[in-house]
Write a protein that holds these residues in place. Sequence first.
Motif, PDB file in Angstrom:
ATOM      1  N   THR A   1       0.968  -1.083   0.110  1.00  0.00           N
ATOM      2  CA  THR A   1       0.038  -0.153   0.062  1.00  0.00           C
ATOM      3  C   THR A   1       0.709   1.388  -0.145  1.00  0.00           C
ATOM      4  O   THR A   1       0.131   2.437  -0.026  1.00  0.00           O
ATOM      5  CB  THR A   1      -0.896  -0.057   1.227  1.00  0.00           C
ATOM      6  N   GLY A   2       2.024   0.971  -0.093  1.00  0.00           N
ATOM      7  CA  GLY A   2       2.928   2.380  -0.148  1.00  0.00           C
ATOM      8  C   GLY A   2       3.942   2.613   1.193  1.00  0.00           C
ATOM      9  O   GLY A   2       3.977   1.904   1.976  1.00  0.00           O
ATOM     10  N   VAL A   3       4.015   4.098   0.937  1.00  0.00           N
ATOM     11  CA  VAL A   3       5.079   4.314   2.064  1.00  0.00           C
ATOM     12  C   VAL A   3       4.532   4.796   3.578  1.00  0.00           C
ATOM     13  O   VAL A   3       3.528   4.922   3.638  1.00  0.00           O
ATOM     14  CB  VAL A   3       5.565   6.063   1.667  1.00  0.00           C
ATOM     15  N   VAL A   4       5.308   4.501   4.368  1.00  0.00           N
ATOM     16  CA  VAL A   4       4.894   4.591   5.754  1.00  0.00           C
ATOM     17  C   VAL A   4       4.850   6.168   5.830  1.00  0.00           C
ATOM     18  O   VAL A   4       5.496   6.880   5.472  1.00  0.00           O
ATOM     19  CB  VAL A   4       6.102   4.094   6.631  1.00  0.00           C
ATOM     20  N   LYS A   5       3.992   6.601   6.741  1.00  0.00           N
ATOM     21  CA  LYS A   5       3.873   8.120   6.964  1.00  0.00           C
ATOM     22  C   LYS A   5       4.696   8.631   7.746  1.00  0.00           C
ATOM     23  O   LYS A   5       4.552   9.595   8.829  1.00  0.00           O
ATOM     24  CB  LYS A   5       2.424   8.288   7.648  1.00  0.00           C
ATOM     25  N   LYS A   6       6.053   8.582   7.136  1.00  0.00           N
ATOM     26  CA  LYS A   6       7.185   9.396   7.847  1.00  0.00           C
ATOM     27  C   LYS A   6       8.249   9.808   6.907  1.00  0.00           C
ATOM     28  O   LYS A   6       8.535   8.681   6.044  1.00  0.00           O
ATOM     29  CB  LYS A   6       7.743   8.598   8.954  1.00  0.00           C
ATOM     30  N   GLY A   7       8.686  10.753   6.714  1.00  0.00           N
ATOM     31  CA  GLY A   7       9.683  11.153   5.830  1.00  0.00           C
ATOM     32  C   GLY A   7      10.469  12.404   6.111  1.00  0.00           C
ATOM     33  O   GLY A   7      10.090  13.020   7.071  1.00  0.00           O
ATOM     34  N   VAL A   8      11.415  12.770   5.261  1.00  0.00           N
ATOM     35  CA  VAL A   8      12.074  14.004   5.528  1.00  0.00           C
ATOM     36  C   VAL A   8      11.248  15.393   5.218  1.00  0.00           C
ATOM     37  O   VAL A   8      10.772  15.394   4.070  1.00  0.00           O
ATOM     38  CB  VAL A   8      13.360  13.984   4.720  1.00  0.00           C
ATOM     39  N   PRO A   9      11.348  16.323   5.883  1.00  0.00           N
ATOM     40  CA  PRO A   9      10.600  17.447   5.436  1.00  0.00           C
ATOM     41  C   PRO A   9      11.168  17.887   4.400  1.00  0.00           C
ATOM     42  O   PRO A   9      12.339  18.030   4.015  1.00  0.00           O
ATOM     43  CB  PRO A   9      10.789  18.479   6.743  1.00  0.00           C
ATOM     44  N   GLN A  10      10.238  18.714   3.479  1.00  0.00           N
ATOM     45  CA  GLN A  10      10.648  19.032   1.995  1.00  0.00           C
ATOM     46  C   GLN A  10      11.722  20.238   1.949  1.00  0.00           C
ATOM     47  O   GLN A  10      12.557  20.002   1.363  1.00  0.00           O
ATOM     48  CB  GLN A  10       9.368  19.597   1.297  1.00  0.00           C
ATOM     49  N   ALA A  11      11.845  21.077   3.033  1.00  0.00           N
ATOM     50  CA  ALA A  11      12.787  21.899   3.072  1.00  0.00           C
ATOM     51  C   ALA A  11      14.084  21.301   3.236  1.00  0.00           C
ATOM     52  O   ALA A  11      15.261  22.271   2.982  1.00  0.00           O
ATOM     53  CB  ALA A  11      12.496  23.032   4.524  1.00  0.00           C
ATOM     54  N   PHE A  12      14.350  19.997   3.699  1.00  0.00           N
ATOM     55  CA  PHE A  12      15.668  19.429   4.079  1.00  0.00           C
ATOM     56  C   PHE A  12      16.042  18.619   2.748  1.00  0.00           C
ATOM     57  O   PHE A  12      17.016  17.994   2.897  1.00  0.00           O
ATOM     58  CB  PHE A  12      15.637  18.831   5.347  1.00  0.00           C
ATOM     59  N   ILE A  13      15.351  18.509   1.729  1.00  0.00           N
ATOM     60  CA  ILE A  13      15.423  17.534   0.757  1.00  0.00           C
ATOM     61  C   ILE A  13      16.050  18.360  -0.372  1.00  0.00           C
ATOM     62  O   ILE A  13      15.470  19.291  -1.012  1.00  0.00           O
ATOM     63  CB  ILE A  13      14.064  16.818   0.116  1.00  0.00           C
ATOM     64  N   PRO A  14      17.482  18.014  -0.927  1.00  0.00           N
ATOM     65  CA  PRO A  14      18.105  18.686  -1.788  1.00  0.00           C
ATOM     66  C   PRO A  14      17.893  18.445  -3.463  1.00  0.00           C
ATOM     67  O   PRO A  14      17.087  17.281  -3.331  1.00  0.00           O
ATOM     68  CB  PRO A  14      19.649  18.509  -1.408  1.00  0.00           C
ATOM     69  N   ASN A  15      18.097  19.323  -4.300  1.00  0.00           N
ATOM     70  CA  ASN A  15      18.143  19.049  -5.467  1.00  0.00           C
ATOM     71  C   ASN A  15      19.510  18.824  -5.705  1.00  0.00           C
ATOM     72  O   ASN A  15      20.384  19.152  -5.238  1.00  0.00           O
ATOM     73  CB  ASN A  15      17.585  20.082  -6.338  1.00  0.00           C
ATOM     74  N   TYR A  16      19.845  17.947  -7.158  1.00  0.00           N
ATOM     75  CA  TYR A  16      21.017  17.677  -7.597  1.00  0.00           C
ATOM     76  C   TYR A  16      21.122  18.517  -9.048  1.00  0.00           C
ATOM     77  O   TYR A  16      20.802  17.860  -9.861  1.00  0.00           O
ATOM     78  CB  TYR A  16      21.141  16.197  -7.540  1.00  0.00           C
ATOM     79  N   PRO A  17      21.332  19.567  -8.843  1.00  0.00           N
ATOM     80  CA  PRO A  17      21.223  20.412 -10.168  1.00  0.00           C
ATOM     81  C   PRO A  17      22.401  20.223 -11.088  1.00  0.00           C
ATOM     82  O   PRO A  17      23.579  19.553 -10.553  1.00  0.00           O
ATOM     83  CB  PRO A  17      21.388  21.689  -9.932  1.00  0.00           C
ATOM     84  N   LYS A  18      22.647  20.688 -12.343  1.00  0.00           N
ATOM     85  CA  LYS A  18      23.640  20.479 -13.203  1.00  0.00           C
ATOM     86  C   LYS A  18      24.617  21.635 -13.155  1.00  0.00           C
ATOM     87  O   LYS A  18      25.816  21.555 -13.872  1.00  0.00           O
ATOM     88  CB  LYS A  18      22.954  20.414 -14.720  1.00  0.00           C
ATOM     89  N   ALA A  19      24.437  22.685 -12.207  1.00  0.00           N
ATOM     90  CA  ALA A  19      25.393  23.405 -12.090  1.00  0.00           C
ATOM     91  C   ALA A  19      25.389  23.909 -10.322  1.00  0.00           C
ATOM     92  O   ALA A  19      24.307  24.112  -9.822  1.00  0.00           O
ATOM     93  CB  ALA A  19      25.244  24.832 -12.743  1.00  0.00           C
ATOM     94  N   ILE A  20      26.373  23.597  -9.761  1.00  0.00           N
ATOM     95  CA  ILE A  20      26.533  24.085  -8.217  1.00  0.00           C
ATOM     96  C   ILE A  20      27.288  25.130  -7.880  1.00  0.00           C
ATOM     97  O   ILE A  20      28.259  25.129  -8.587  1.00  0.00           O
ATOM     98  CB  ILE A  20      26.781  22.746  -7.445  1.00  0.00           C
ATOM     99  N   GLU A  21      27.303  25.786  -6.870  1.00  0.00           N
ATOM    100  CA  GLU A  21      28.202  26.780  -6.009  1.00  0.00           C
ATOM    101  C   GLU A  21      28.565  26.044  -4.933  1.00  0.00           C
ATOM    102  O   GLU A  21      27.915  25.672  -3.859  1.00  0.00           O
ATOM    103  CB  GLU A  21      27.620  28.095  -5.944  1.00  0.00           C
ATOM    104  N   LEU A  22      29.919  25.992  -4.576  1.00  0.00           N
ATOM    105  CA  LEU A  22      30.587  25.515  -3.039  1.00  0.00           C
ATOM    106  C   LEU A  22      31.398  26.667  -2.657  1.00  0.00           C
ATOM    107  O   LEU A  22      32.296  27.329  -3.236  1.00  0.00           O
ATOM    108  CB  LEU A  22      31.544  24.199  -3.700  1.00  0.00           C
ATOM    109  N   ARG A  23      30.936  26.874  -1.455  1.00  0.00           N
ATOM    110  CA  ARG A  23      31.824  27.594  -0.597  1.00  0.00           C
ATOM    111  C   ARG A  23      33.197  27.234  -0.226  1.00  0.00           C
ATOM    112  O   ARG A  23      33.208  25.890   0.035  1.00  0.00           O
ATOM    113  CB  ARG A  23      30.811  28.126   0.708  1.00  0.00           C
TER     114      ARG A  23
END
Length: 317
Positions: free
Chosen positions: A171-193
């Motif tokens: 029936t799918g995912v258990v109702k627990k996951g990472v809040p959307q604000a903490f889920i990163p994107n993996y873009p084709k261009a990044i900036e590193l400090r």
Amino acid sequence: MSLEVLKPGFLTLLQDFGRYEYGRFGITQGGPLDEHAFLWANRILNNHYNAAQLEISFGGFSARFHKTTTIALCGADLSATLNGTPISVWSTYSVVAGDEIKFTAPKSGLRCYLSIEGGFEVEKVLNSSSTVPREGVGGLQKDGSPIAKGDKLPYSTNDIEPNNVLHSVTTGVVKKGVPQAFIPNYPKAIELRFVKNPFLTSIEQLNKFVQQSYRVSQKIDRMGYCLSGVPLHLGGGIISQGISLGTIQVPSDGQPIVLMKDRQTMGGYPQMGCVAYLDIPLLVQSMPGTEVNFVVAELNELEEELIKYKQFFNLPV
């Protein structure tokens, strides 16, 4: 009971948070390349931050569960399926005996972390189960070997359904996951400090470094990420010194290398500086060809950010 490996994939390694306090003996720290994904995978299962997981790189991995438990996937989208049904990362799922999980190929990112309730139970080497193949240390076999077909990774479980399993896997995912604000994107261009080397004498080369873009090359592994771009010239070698995670070395060909978890503990190449600790996960999830730009950051600001991060995940400060 255990997780039985059906296909080991391109590179699958058992990792806990890492092997610390042995650098003075020339033994590197190991541990997950993407700490952000690793820590969240343990957190949403209420595991200790150091609970051992599988770091699955590039996909090609499949395994069968032999007892009911709860799992979490965090990090790259490697086209995971559970019993043939697609599942998402940054979430938890219930599994029962006979269920099979499979990872095929990356859709975004490169490394996914498979965590299990309570963590995998394996013997430690030098206080850690982290696998460092280059040094022949840690892992299921305790000799640095990657996960292989037929391996069985033990985990604890109750004879009854865990309280936090809300659905069967069908029936799918258990109702627990990472809040959307903490889920990163993996873009084709990044900036590193990065914090620049305080002993760097060439302002010209520093400006050259921050004013151009680099590309992630094909030469990437757990030891370091080689970048390609206009060559830098920082002179010859230096007296060997300790190497930190994120150190930006510039060898004789002028192409920067950002050093990772399985780096050597000493090095004699000139150094441009050190990438911010919390920016490393963004780089290790970047595919070859990703554009990389560097920006100078202040050490005190990065330290303050890191302290808050460690407090959030209950890490030693």
